[in-house]
Write a protein that holds these residues in place. Structure first.
Motif, PDB file in Angstrom:
ATOM      1  N   LEU A  79       1.232  -0.851  -0.053  1.00  0.00           N
ATOM      2  CA  LEU A  79       0.274   0.408   0.153  1.00  0.00           C
ATOM      3  C   LEU A  79       1.177   1.203   0.039  1.00  0.00           C
ATOM      4  O   LEU A  79       0.563   1.983  -0.157  1.00  0.00           O
ATOM      5  CB  LEU A  79      -0.898  -0.344   0.695  1.00  0.00           C
ATOM      6  CG  LEU A  79      -1.970  -0.825   0.997  1.00  0.00           C
ATOM      7  CD1 LEU A  79      -2.708  -1.142   2.107  1.00  0.00           C
ATOM      8  CD2 LEU A  79      -3.066  -0.363   0.137  1.00  0.00           C
ATOM      9  N   THR A  80       2.167   1.128   0.427  1.00  0.00           N
ATOM     10  CA  THR A  80       3.045   1.910   0.757  1.00  0.00           C
ATOM     11  C   THR A  80       2.868   3.269  -0.821  1.00  0.00           C
ATOM     12  O   THR A  80       2.795   4.698  -0.857  1.00  0.00           O
ATOM     13  CB  THR A  80       4.523   1.415   0.259  1.00  0.00           C
ATOM     14  OG1 THR A  80       4.552   1.048   1.364  1.00  0.00           O
ATOM     15  CG2 THR A  80       5.261   2.525   0.809  1.00  0.00           C
ATOM     16  N   PRO A  81       2.786   2.423  -2.232  1.00  0.00           N
ATOM     17  CA  PRO A  81       2.956   4.087  -2.895  1.00  0.00           C
ATOM     18  C   PRO A  81       1.671   4.144  -3.080  1.00  0.00           C
ATOM     19  O   PRO A  81       1.291   5.544  -3.788  1.00  0.00           O
ATOM     20  CB  PRO A  81       2.985   2.845  -4.775  1.00  0.00           C
ATOM     21  CG  PRO A  81       3.381   1.341  -4.433  1.00  0.00           C
ATOM     22  CD  PRO A  81       3.532   1.734  -2.735  1.00  0.00           C
ATOM     23  N   MET A  82       0.386   3.515  -2.501  1.00  0.00           N
ATOM     24  CA  MET A  82      -0.953   4.314  -2.490  1.00  0.00           C
ATOM     25  C   MET A  82      -0.776   5.259  -1.550  1.00  0.00           C
ATOM     26  O   MET A  82      -1.735   6.532  -2.137  1.00  0.00           O
ATOM     27  CB  MET A  82      -2.124   3.366  -2.739  1.00  0.00           C
ATOM     28  CG  MET A  82      -3.533   3.929  -2.180  1.00  0.00           C
ATOM     29  SD  MET A  82      -4.575   2.709  -1.724  1.00  0.00           S
ATOM     30  CE  MET A  82      -4.687   2.244  -3.898  1.00  0.00           C
ATOM     31  N   ARG A  83      -0.639   5.554  -0.643  1.00  0.00           N
ATOM     32  CA  ARG A  83      -0.215   6.360   0.770  1.00  0.00           C
ATOM     33  C   ARG A  83       0.769   7.091  -0.023  1.00  0.00           C
ATOM     34  O   ARG A  83      -0.012   8.317   0.473  1.00  0.00           O
ATOM     35  CB  ARG A  83       0.374   5.629   1.686  1.00  0.00           C
ATOM     36  CG  ARG A  83       0.113   6.370   3.084  1.00  0.00           C
ATOM     37  CD  ARG A  83       0.877   5.488   4.519  1.00  0.00           C
ATOM     38  NE  ARG A  83       0.340   4.816   5.066  1.00  0.00           N
ATOM     39  CZ  ARG A  83       0.044   2.998   4.572  1.00  0.00           C
ATOM     40  NH1 ARG A  83       1.823   3.137   4.746  1.00  0.00           N
ATOM     41  NH2 ARG A  83       0.041   2.432   5.445  1.00  0.00           N
ATOM     42  N   THR A  84       1.897   7.028  -0.191  1.00  0.00           N
ATOM     43  CA  THR A  84       2.591   8.380  -1.371  1.00  0.00           C
ATOM     44  C   THR A  84       1.507   9.164  -1.844  1.00  0.00           C
ATOM     45  O   THR A  84       1.810  10.442  -1.493  1.00  0.00           O
ATOM     46  CB  THR A  84       4.137   7.499  -2.133  1.00  0.00           C
ATOM     47  OG1 THR A  84       4.830   6.334  -0.662  1.00  0.00           O
ATOM     48  CG2 THR A  84       4.831   9.123  -2.089  1.00  0.00           C
ATOM     49  N   TRP A  85       0.795   8.617  -2.984  1.00  0.00           N
ATOM     50  CA  TRP A  85       0.143   9.403  -3.812  1.00  0.00           C
ATOM     51  C   TRP A  85      -0.757  10.673  -3.488  1.00  0.00           C
ATOM     52  O   TRP A  85      -0.638  11.000  -3.946  1.00  0.00           O
ATOM     53  CB  TRP A  85       0.148   8.472  -4.577  1.00  0.00           C
ATOM     54  CG  TRP A  85      -1.368   9.039  -6.346  1.00  0.00           C
ATOM     55  CD1 TRP A  85      -0.448   9.604  -7.328  1.00  0.00           C
ATOM     56  CD2 TRP A  85      -2.392   8.991  -6.141  1.00  0.00           C
ATOM     57  NE1 TRP A  85      -1.673  10.212  -8.045  1.00  0.00           N
ATOM     58  CE2 TRP A  85      -2.929   9.892  -7.099  1.00  0.00           C
ATOM     59  CE3 TRP A  85      -3.619   9.165  -5.837  1.00  0.00           C
ATOM     60  CZ2 TRP A  85      -4.229  10.527  -7.498  1.00  0.00           C
ATOM     61  CZ3 TRP A  85      -4.705   9.593  -5.516  1.00  0.00           C
ATOM     62  CH2 TRP A  85      -5.141  10.241  -6.780  1.00  0.00           C
ATOM     63  N   LEU A  86      -1.759   9.660  -2.119  1.00  0.00           N
ATOM     64  CA  LEU A  86      -2.575  10.324  -1.721  1.00  0.00           C
ATOM     65  C   LEU A  86      -1.873  11.165  -0.568  1.00  0.00           C
ATOM     66  O   LEU A  86      -2.875  12.424  -0.616  1.00  0.00           O
ATOM     67  CB  LEU A  86      -2.986   9.242  -1.007  1.00  0.00           C
ATOM     68  CG  LEU A  86      -3.993   8.271  -1.448  1.00  0.00           C
ATOM     69  CD1 LEU A  86      -4.833   7.377  -0.878  1.00  0.00           C
ATOM     70  CD2 LEU A  86      -5.511   8.752  -2.145  1.00  0.00           C
ATOM     71  N   ASP A  87      -1.160  11.611  -0.112  1.00  0.00           N
ATOM     72  CA  ASP A  87      -0.072  12.375   0.791  1.00  0.00           C
ATOM     73  C   ASP A  87       0.108  12.920  -0.129  1.00  0.00           C
ATOM     74  O   ASP A  87      -0.041  14.343   0.893  1.00  0.00           O
ATOM     75  CB  ASP A  87       1.190  11.806   1.917  1.00  0.00           C
ATOM     76  CG  ASP A  87       0.671  10.436   2.130  1.00  0.00           C
ATOM     77  OD1 ASP A  87      -0.462  10.485   3.013  1.00  0.00           O
ATOM     78  OD2 ASP A  87       1.027   9.948   3.298  1.00  0.00           O
TER      79      ASP A  87
END
Length: 113
Positions: A79-87
């Motif tokens: 989920l890290t790429p998604m979390r980074t994009w959302l941030d």
């Protein structure tokens, strides 16, 4: 387009389905066999396997087979790429809203004069 956009698309696609989200919620408690994941869905096993395949292709789960039992486990770091994009998106929109707030305050102060 950024290199990770395909990964993000796969992640968002995998999470778009409520059945798959429910499976991930269950797997957050610990690994589970496919039959246990299938039970609350009411779906036939081939359909459940397709859902699990989507989750696995997105990198959200890993599966292992021991004899006739296939066990699934969540891969939380996926989920890290998604979390980074959302941030990043949150920061952009917070900045825009802060500028809008400043502008509205300025307009309101000018109206008072």
């Amino acid at each position: 387009m950024a290199k990770h956009d395909i990964d993000l698309s796969n992640l968002f696609h995998a999470l778009a389905d409520p059945t798959r989200r429910a499976m991930l919620t269950r797997l957050a408690q610990g690994p589970a066999p496919v039959t246990e994941l299938a039970e609350p869905t009411g779906l036939r096993l081939p359909t459940v396997m397709r859902h699990l395949s989507v989750l696995e292709e997105a990198g959200l789960i890993a599966t292992a087979k021991d004899g006739r039992v296939r066990t699934c486990a969540i891969v939380p770091e996926a989920l890290t790429p998604m979390r980074t994009w959302l941030d990043e998106q949150r920061a952009i929109w917070e900045s825009r809203l802060d500028r809008l707030d400043d502008y509205v305050k300025k307009v309101m102060e000018e109206k008072k004069k």
